[in-house]
Design a protein around this motif. Sequence first.
Motif, mmCIF file in Angstrom:
data_model
loop_
_atom_site.group_PDB
_atom_site.id
_atom_site.type_symbol
_atom_site.label_atom_id
_atom_site.label_comp_id
_atom_site.label_asym_id
_atom_site.label_seq_id
_atom_site.Cartn_x
_atom_site.Cartn_y
_atom_site.Cartn_z
ATOM 1 N N ARG A 157 0.025 21.096 -3.872
ATOM 2 C CA ARG A 157 0.277 19.678 -4.170
ATOM 3 C C ARG A 157 1.633 19.556 -4.843
ATOM 4 O O ARG A 157 2.061 20.442 -5.561
ATOM 5 C CB ARG A 157 -0.775 19.124 -5.128
ATOM 6 C CG ARG A 157 -2.170 19.149 -4.627
ATOM 7 C CD ARG A 157 -3.085 18.454 -5.654
ATOM 8 N NE ARG A 157 -4.469 18.767 -5.475
ATOM 9 C CZ ARG A 157 -5.241 18.309 -4.509
ATOM 10 N NH1 ARG A 157 -4.743 17.502 -3.617
ATOM 11 N NH2 ARG A 157 -6.502 18.661 -4.422
ATOM 12 N N ARG A 158 2.257 18.400 -4.617
ATOM 13 C CA ARG A 158 3.555 18.123 -5.250
ATOM 14 C C ARG A 158 3.566 16.661 -5.662
ATOM 15 O O ARG A 158 3.042 15.800 -4.965
ATOM 16 C CB ARG A 158 4.675 18.392 -4.248
ATOM 17 C CG ARG A 158 6.051 18.009 -4.785
ATOM 18 C CD ARG A 158 7.144 18.319 -3.793
ATOM 19 N NE ARG A 158 7.286 19.764 -3.671
ATOM 20 C CZ ARG A 158 7.364 20.417 -2.515
ATOM 21 N NH1 ARG A 158 7.322 19.769 -1.369
ATOM 22 N NH2 ARG A 158 7.501 21.722 -2.489
ATOM 23 N N TRP A 159 4.193 16.368 -6.799
ATOM 24 C CA TRP A 159 4.329 15.000 -7.284
ATOM 25 C C TRP A 159 5.787 14.729 -7.607
ATOM 26 O O TRP A 159 6.453 15.521 -8.286
ATOM 27 C CB TRP A 159 3.511 14.787 -8.559
ATOM 28 C CG TRP A 159 3.813 13.461 -9.199
ATOM 29 C CD1 TRP A 159 4.787 13.194 -10.124
ATOM 30 C CD2 TRP A 159 3.169 12.222 -8.936
ATOM 31 N NE1 TRP A 159 4.782 11.858 -10.446
ATOM 32 C CE2 TRP A 159 3.790 11.243 -9.724
ATOM 33 C CE3 TRP A 159 2.123 11.848 -8.103
ATOM 34 C CZ2 TRP A 159 3.388 9.917 -9.714
ATOM 35 C CZ3 TRP A 159 1.730 10.535 -8.093
ATOM 36 C CH2 TRP A 159 2.361 9.583 -8.894
ATOM 37 N N THR A 160 6.293 13.608 -7.112
ATOM 38 C CA THR A 160 7.563 13.044 -7.555
ATOM 39 C C THR A 160 7.349 11.539 -7.692
ATOM 40 O O THR A 160 6.454 10.972 -7.052
ATOM 41 C CB THR A 160 8.720 13.309 -6.555
ATOM 42 O OG1 THR A 160 8.410 12.696 -5.313
ATOM 43 C CG2 THR A 160 8.996 14.791 -6.374
ATOM 44 N N LYS A 161 8.142 10.915 -8.518
ATOM 45 C CA LYS A 161 8.004 9.469 -8.701
ATOM 46 C C LYS A 161 8.243 8.728 -7.386
ATOM 47 O O LYS A 161 7.537 7.770 -7.071
ATOM 48 C CB LYS A 161 8.970 8.975 -9.772
ATOM 49 C CG LYS A 161 8.816 7.498 -10.065
ATOM 50 C CD LYS A 161 9.740 7.043 -11.160
ATOM 51 C CE LYS A 161 9.565 5.545 -11.377
ATOM 52 N NZ LYS A 161 10.513 5.034 -12.334
ATOM 53 N N ASP A 162 9.227 9.164 -6.613
ATOM 54 C CA ASP A 162 9.575 8.484 -5.359
ATOM 55 C C ASP A 162 8.501 8.609 -4.287
ATOM 56 O O ASP A 162 8.282 7.679 -3.518
ATOM 57 C CB ASP A 162 10.887 9.025 -4.801
ATOM 58 C CG ASP A 162 12.085 8.620 -5.642
ATOM 59 O OD1 ASP A 162 11.971 7.654 -6.422
ATOM 60 O OD2 ASP A 162 13.129 9.282 -5.519
ATOM 61 N N HIS A 163 7.827 9.756 -4.219
ATOM 62 C CA HIS A 163 6.889 10.007 -3.126
ATOM 63 C C HIS A 163 5.434 10.075 -3.573
ATOM 64 O O HIS A 163 4.548 10.181 -2.723
ATOM 65 C CB HIS A 163 7.255 11.307 -2.403
ATOM 66 C CG HIS A 163 8.596 11.260 -1.768
ATOM 67 N ND1 HIS A 163 8.861 10.566 -0.614
ATOM 68 C CD2 HIS A 163 9.782 11.796 -2.151
ATOM 69 C CE1 HIS A 163 10.141 10.687 -0.303
ATOM 70 N NE2 HIS A 163 10.719 11.429 -1.222
ATOM 71 N N GLY A 164 5.187 10.053 -4.876
ATOM 72 C CA GLY A 164 3.822 10.186 -5.354
ATOM 73 C C GLY A 164 3.293 11.578 -5.046
ATOM 74 O O GLY A 164 4.053 12.539 -4.972
ATOM 75 N N GLU A 165 1.997 11.677 -4.835
ATOM 76 C CA GLU A 165 1.393 12.982 -4.573
ATOM 77 C C GLU A 165 1.421 13.301 -3.088
ATOM 78 O O GLU A 165 1.039 12.484 -2.254
ATOM 79 C CB GLU A 165 -0.046 13.012 -5.065
ATOM 80 C CG GLU A 165 -0.672 14.377 -4.930
ATOM 81 C CD GLU A 165 -2.032 14.471 -5.577
ATOM 82 O OE1 GLU A 165 -2.830 15.298 -5.115
ATOM 83 O OE2 GLU A 165 -2.300 13.725 -6.534
ATOM 84 N N GLU A 166 1.877 14.493 -2.792
ATOM 85 C CA GLU A 166 1.874 15.010 -1.436
ATOM 86 C C GLU A 166 1.002 16.258 -1.438
ATOM 87 O O GLU A 166 1.136 17.111 -2.310
ATOM 88 C CB GLU A 166 3.286 15.372 -0.990
ATOM 89 C CG GLU A 166 4.227 14.178 -0.983
ATOM 90 C CD GLU A 166 5.654 14.582 -0.716
ATOM 91 O OE1 GLU A 166 6.164 14.240 0.365
ATOM 92 O OE2 GLU A 166 6.250 15.249 -1.581
ATOM 93 N N THR A 167 0.093 16.349 -0.473
ATOM 94 C CA THR A 167 -0.824 17.474 -0.390
ATOM 95 C C THR A 167 -0.581 18.234 0.889
ATOM 96 O O THR A 167 -0.487 17.644 1.966
ATOM 97 C CB THR A 167 -2.289 16.986 -0.418
ATOM 98 O OG1 THR A 167 -2.483 16.224 -1.617
ATOM 99 C CG2 THR A 167 -3.268 18.139 -0.385
ATOM 100 N N ARG A 168 -0.490 19.532 0.765
ATOM 101 C CA ARG A 168 -0.300 20.409 1.938
ATOM 102 C C ARG A 168 -1.681 20.753 2.492
ATOM 103 O O ARG A 168 -2.552 21.212 1.755
ATOM 104 C CB ARG A 168 0.416 21.672 1.514
ATOM 105 C CG ARG A 168 0.634 22.657 2.627
ATOM 106 C CD ARG A 168 1.226 23.959 2.064
ATOM 107 N NE ARG A 168 1.331 24.965 3.078
ATOM 108 C CZ ARG A 168 0.360 25.804 3.414
ATOM 109 N NH1 ARG A 168 -0.794 25.761 2.803
ATOM 110 N NH2 ARG A 168 0.543 26.696 4.348
ATOM 111 N N PRO A 169 -1.880 20.560 3.794
ATOM 112 C CA PRO A 169 -3.163 20.947 4.376
ATOM 113 C C PRO A 169 -3.372 22.453 4.239
ATOM 114 O O PRO A 169 -2.438 23.226 4.400
ATOM 115 C CB PRO A 169 -3.025 20.568 5.850
ATOM 116 C CG PRO A 169 -1.805 19.734 5.954
ATOM 117 C CD PRO A 169 -0.961 20.002 4.753
#
Length: 75
Positions: A61-73
């Motif tokens: 998982r990754r979080w940035t203010k611009d993209h919010g949470e991104e989850t890798r399958p």
Amino acid sequence: MPFHVRLSFGPPSSPAVTGTWDSEATAERKFRGFIGRYGSRADVRIELLEETAGGQLIVVRRWTKDHGEETRPRS
């Protein structure tokens, strides 16, 4: 397998604060806690990583203010 949380301010090459836990649940709580504390900053990047048996770190998982949470399958 260990789980890591990395908190970085600034560009990807910036120094980072890291922590390592054997429990995915504990690492997930730390990841969420960092989002609550630092997630509103434009320069922050918060990552939850899984360490493979070979020692490679994979971003779960990754979080940035611009993209919010991104989850890798997961495979």
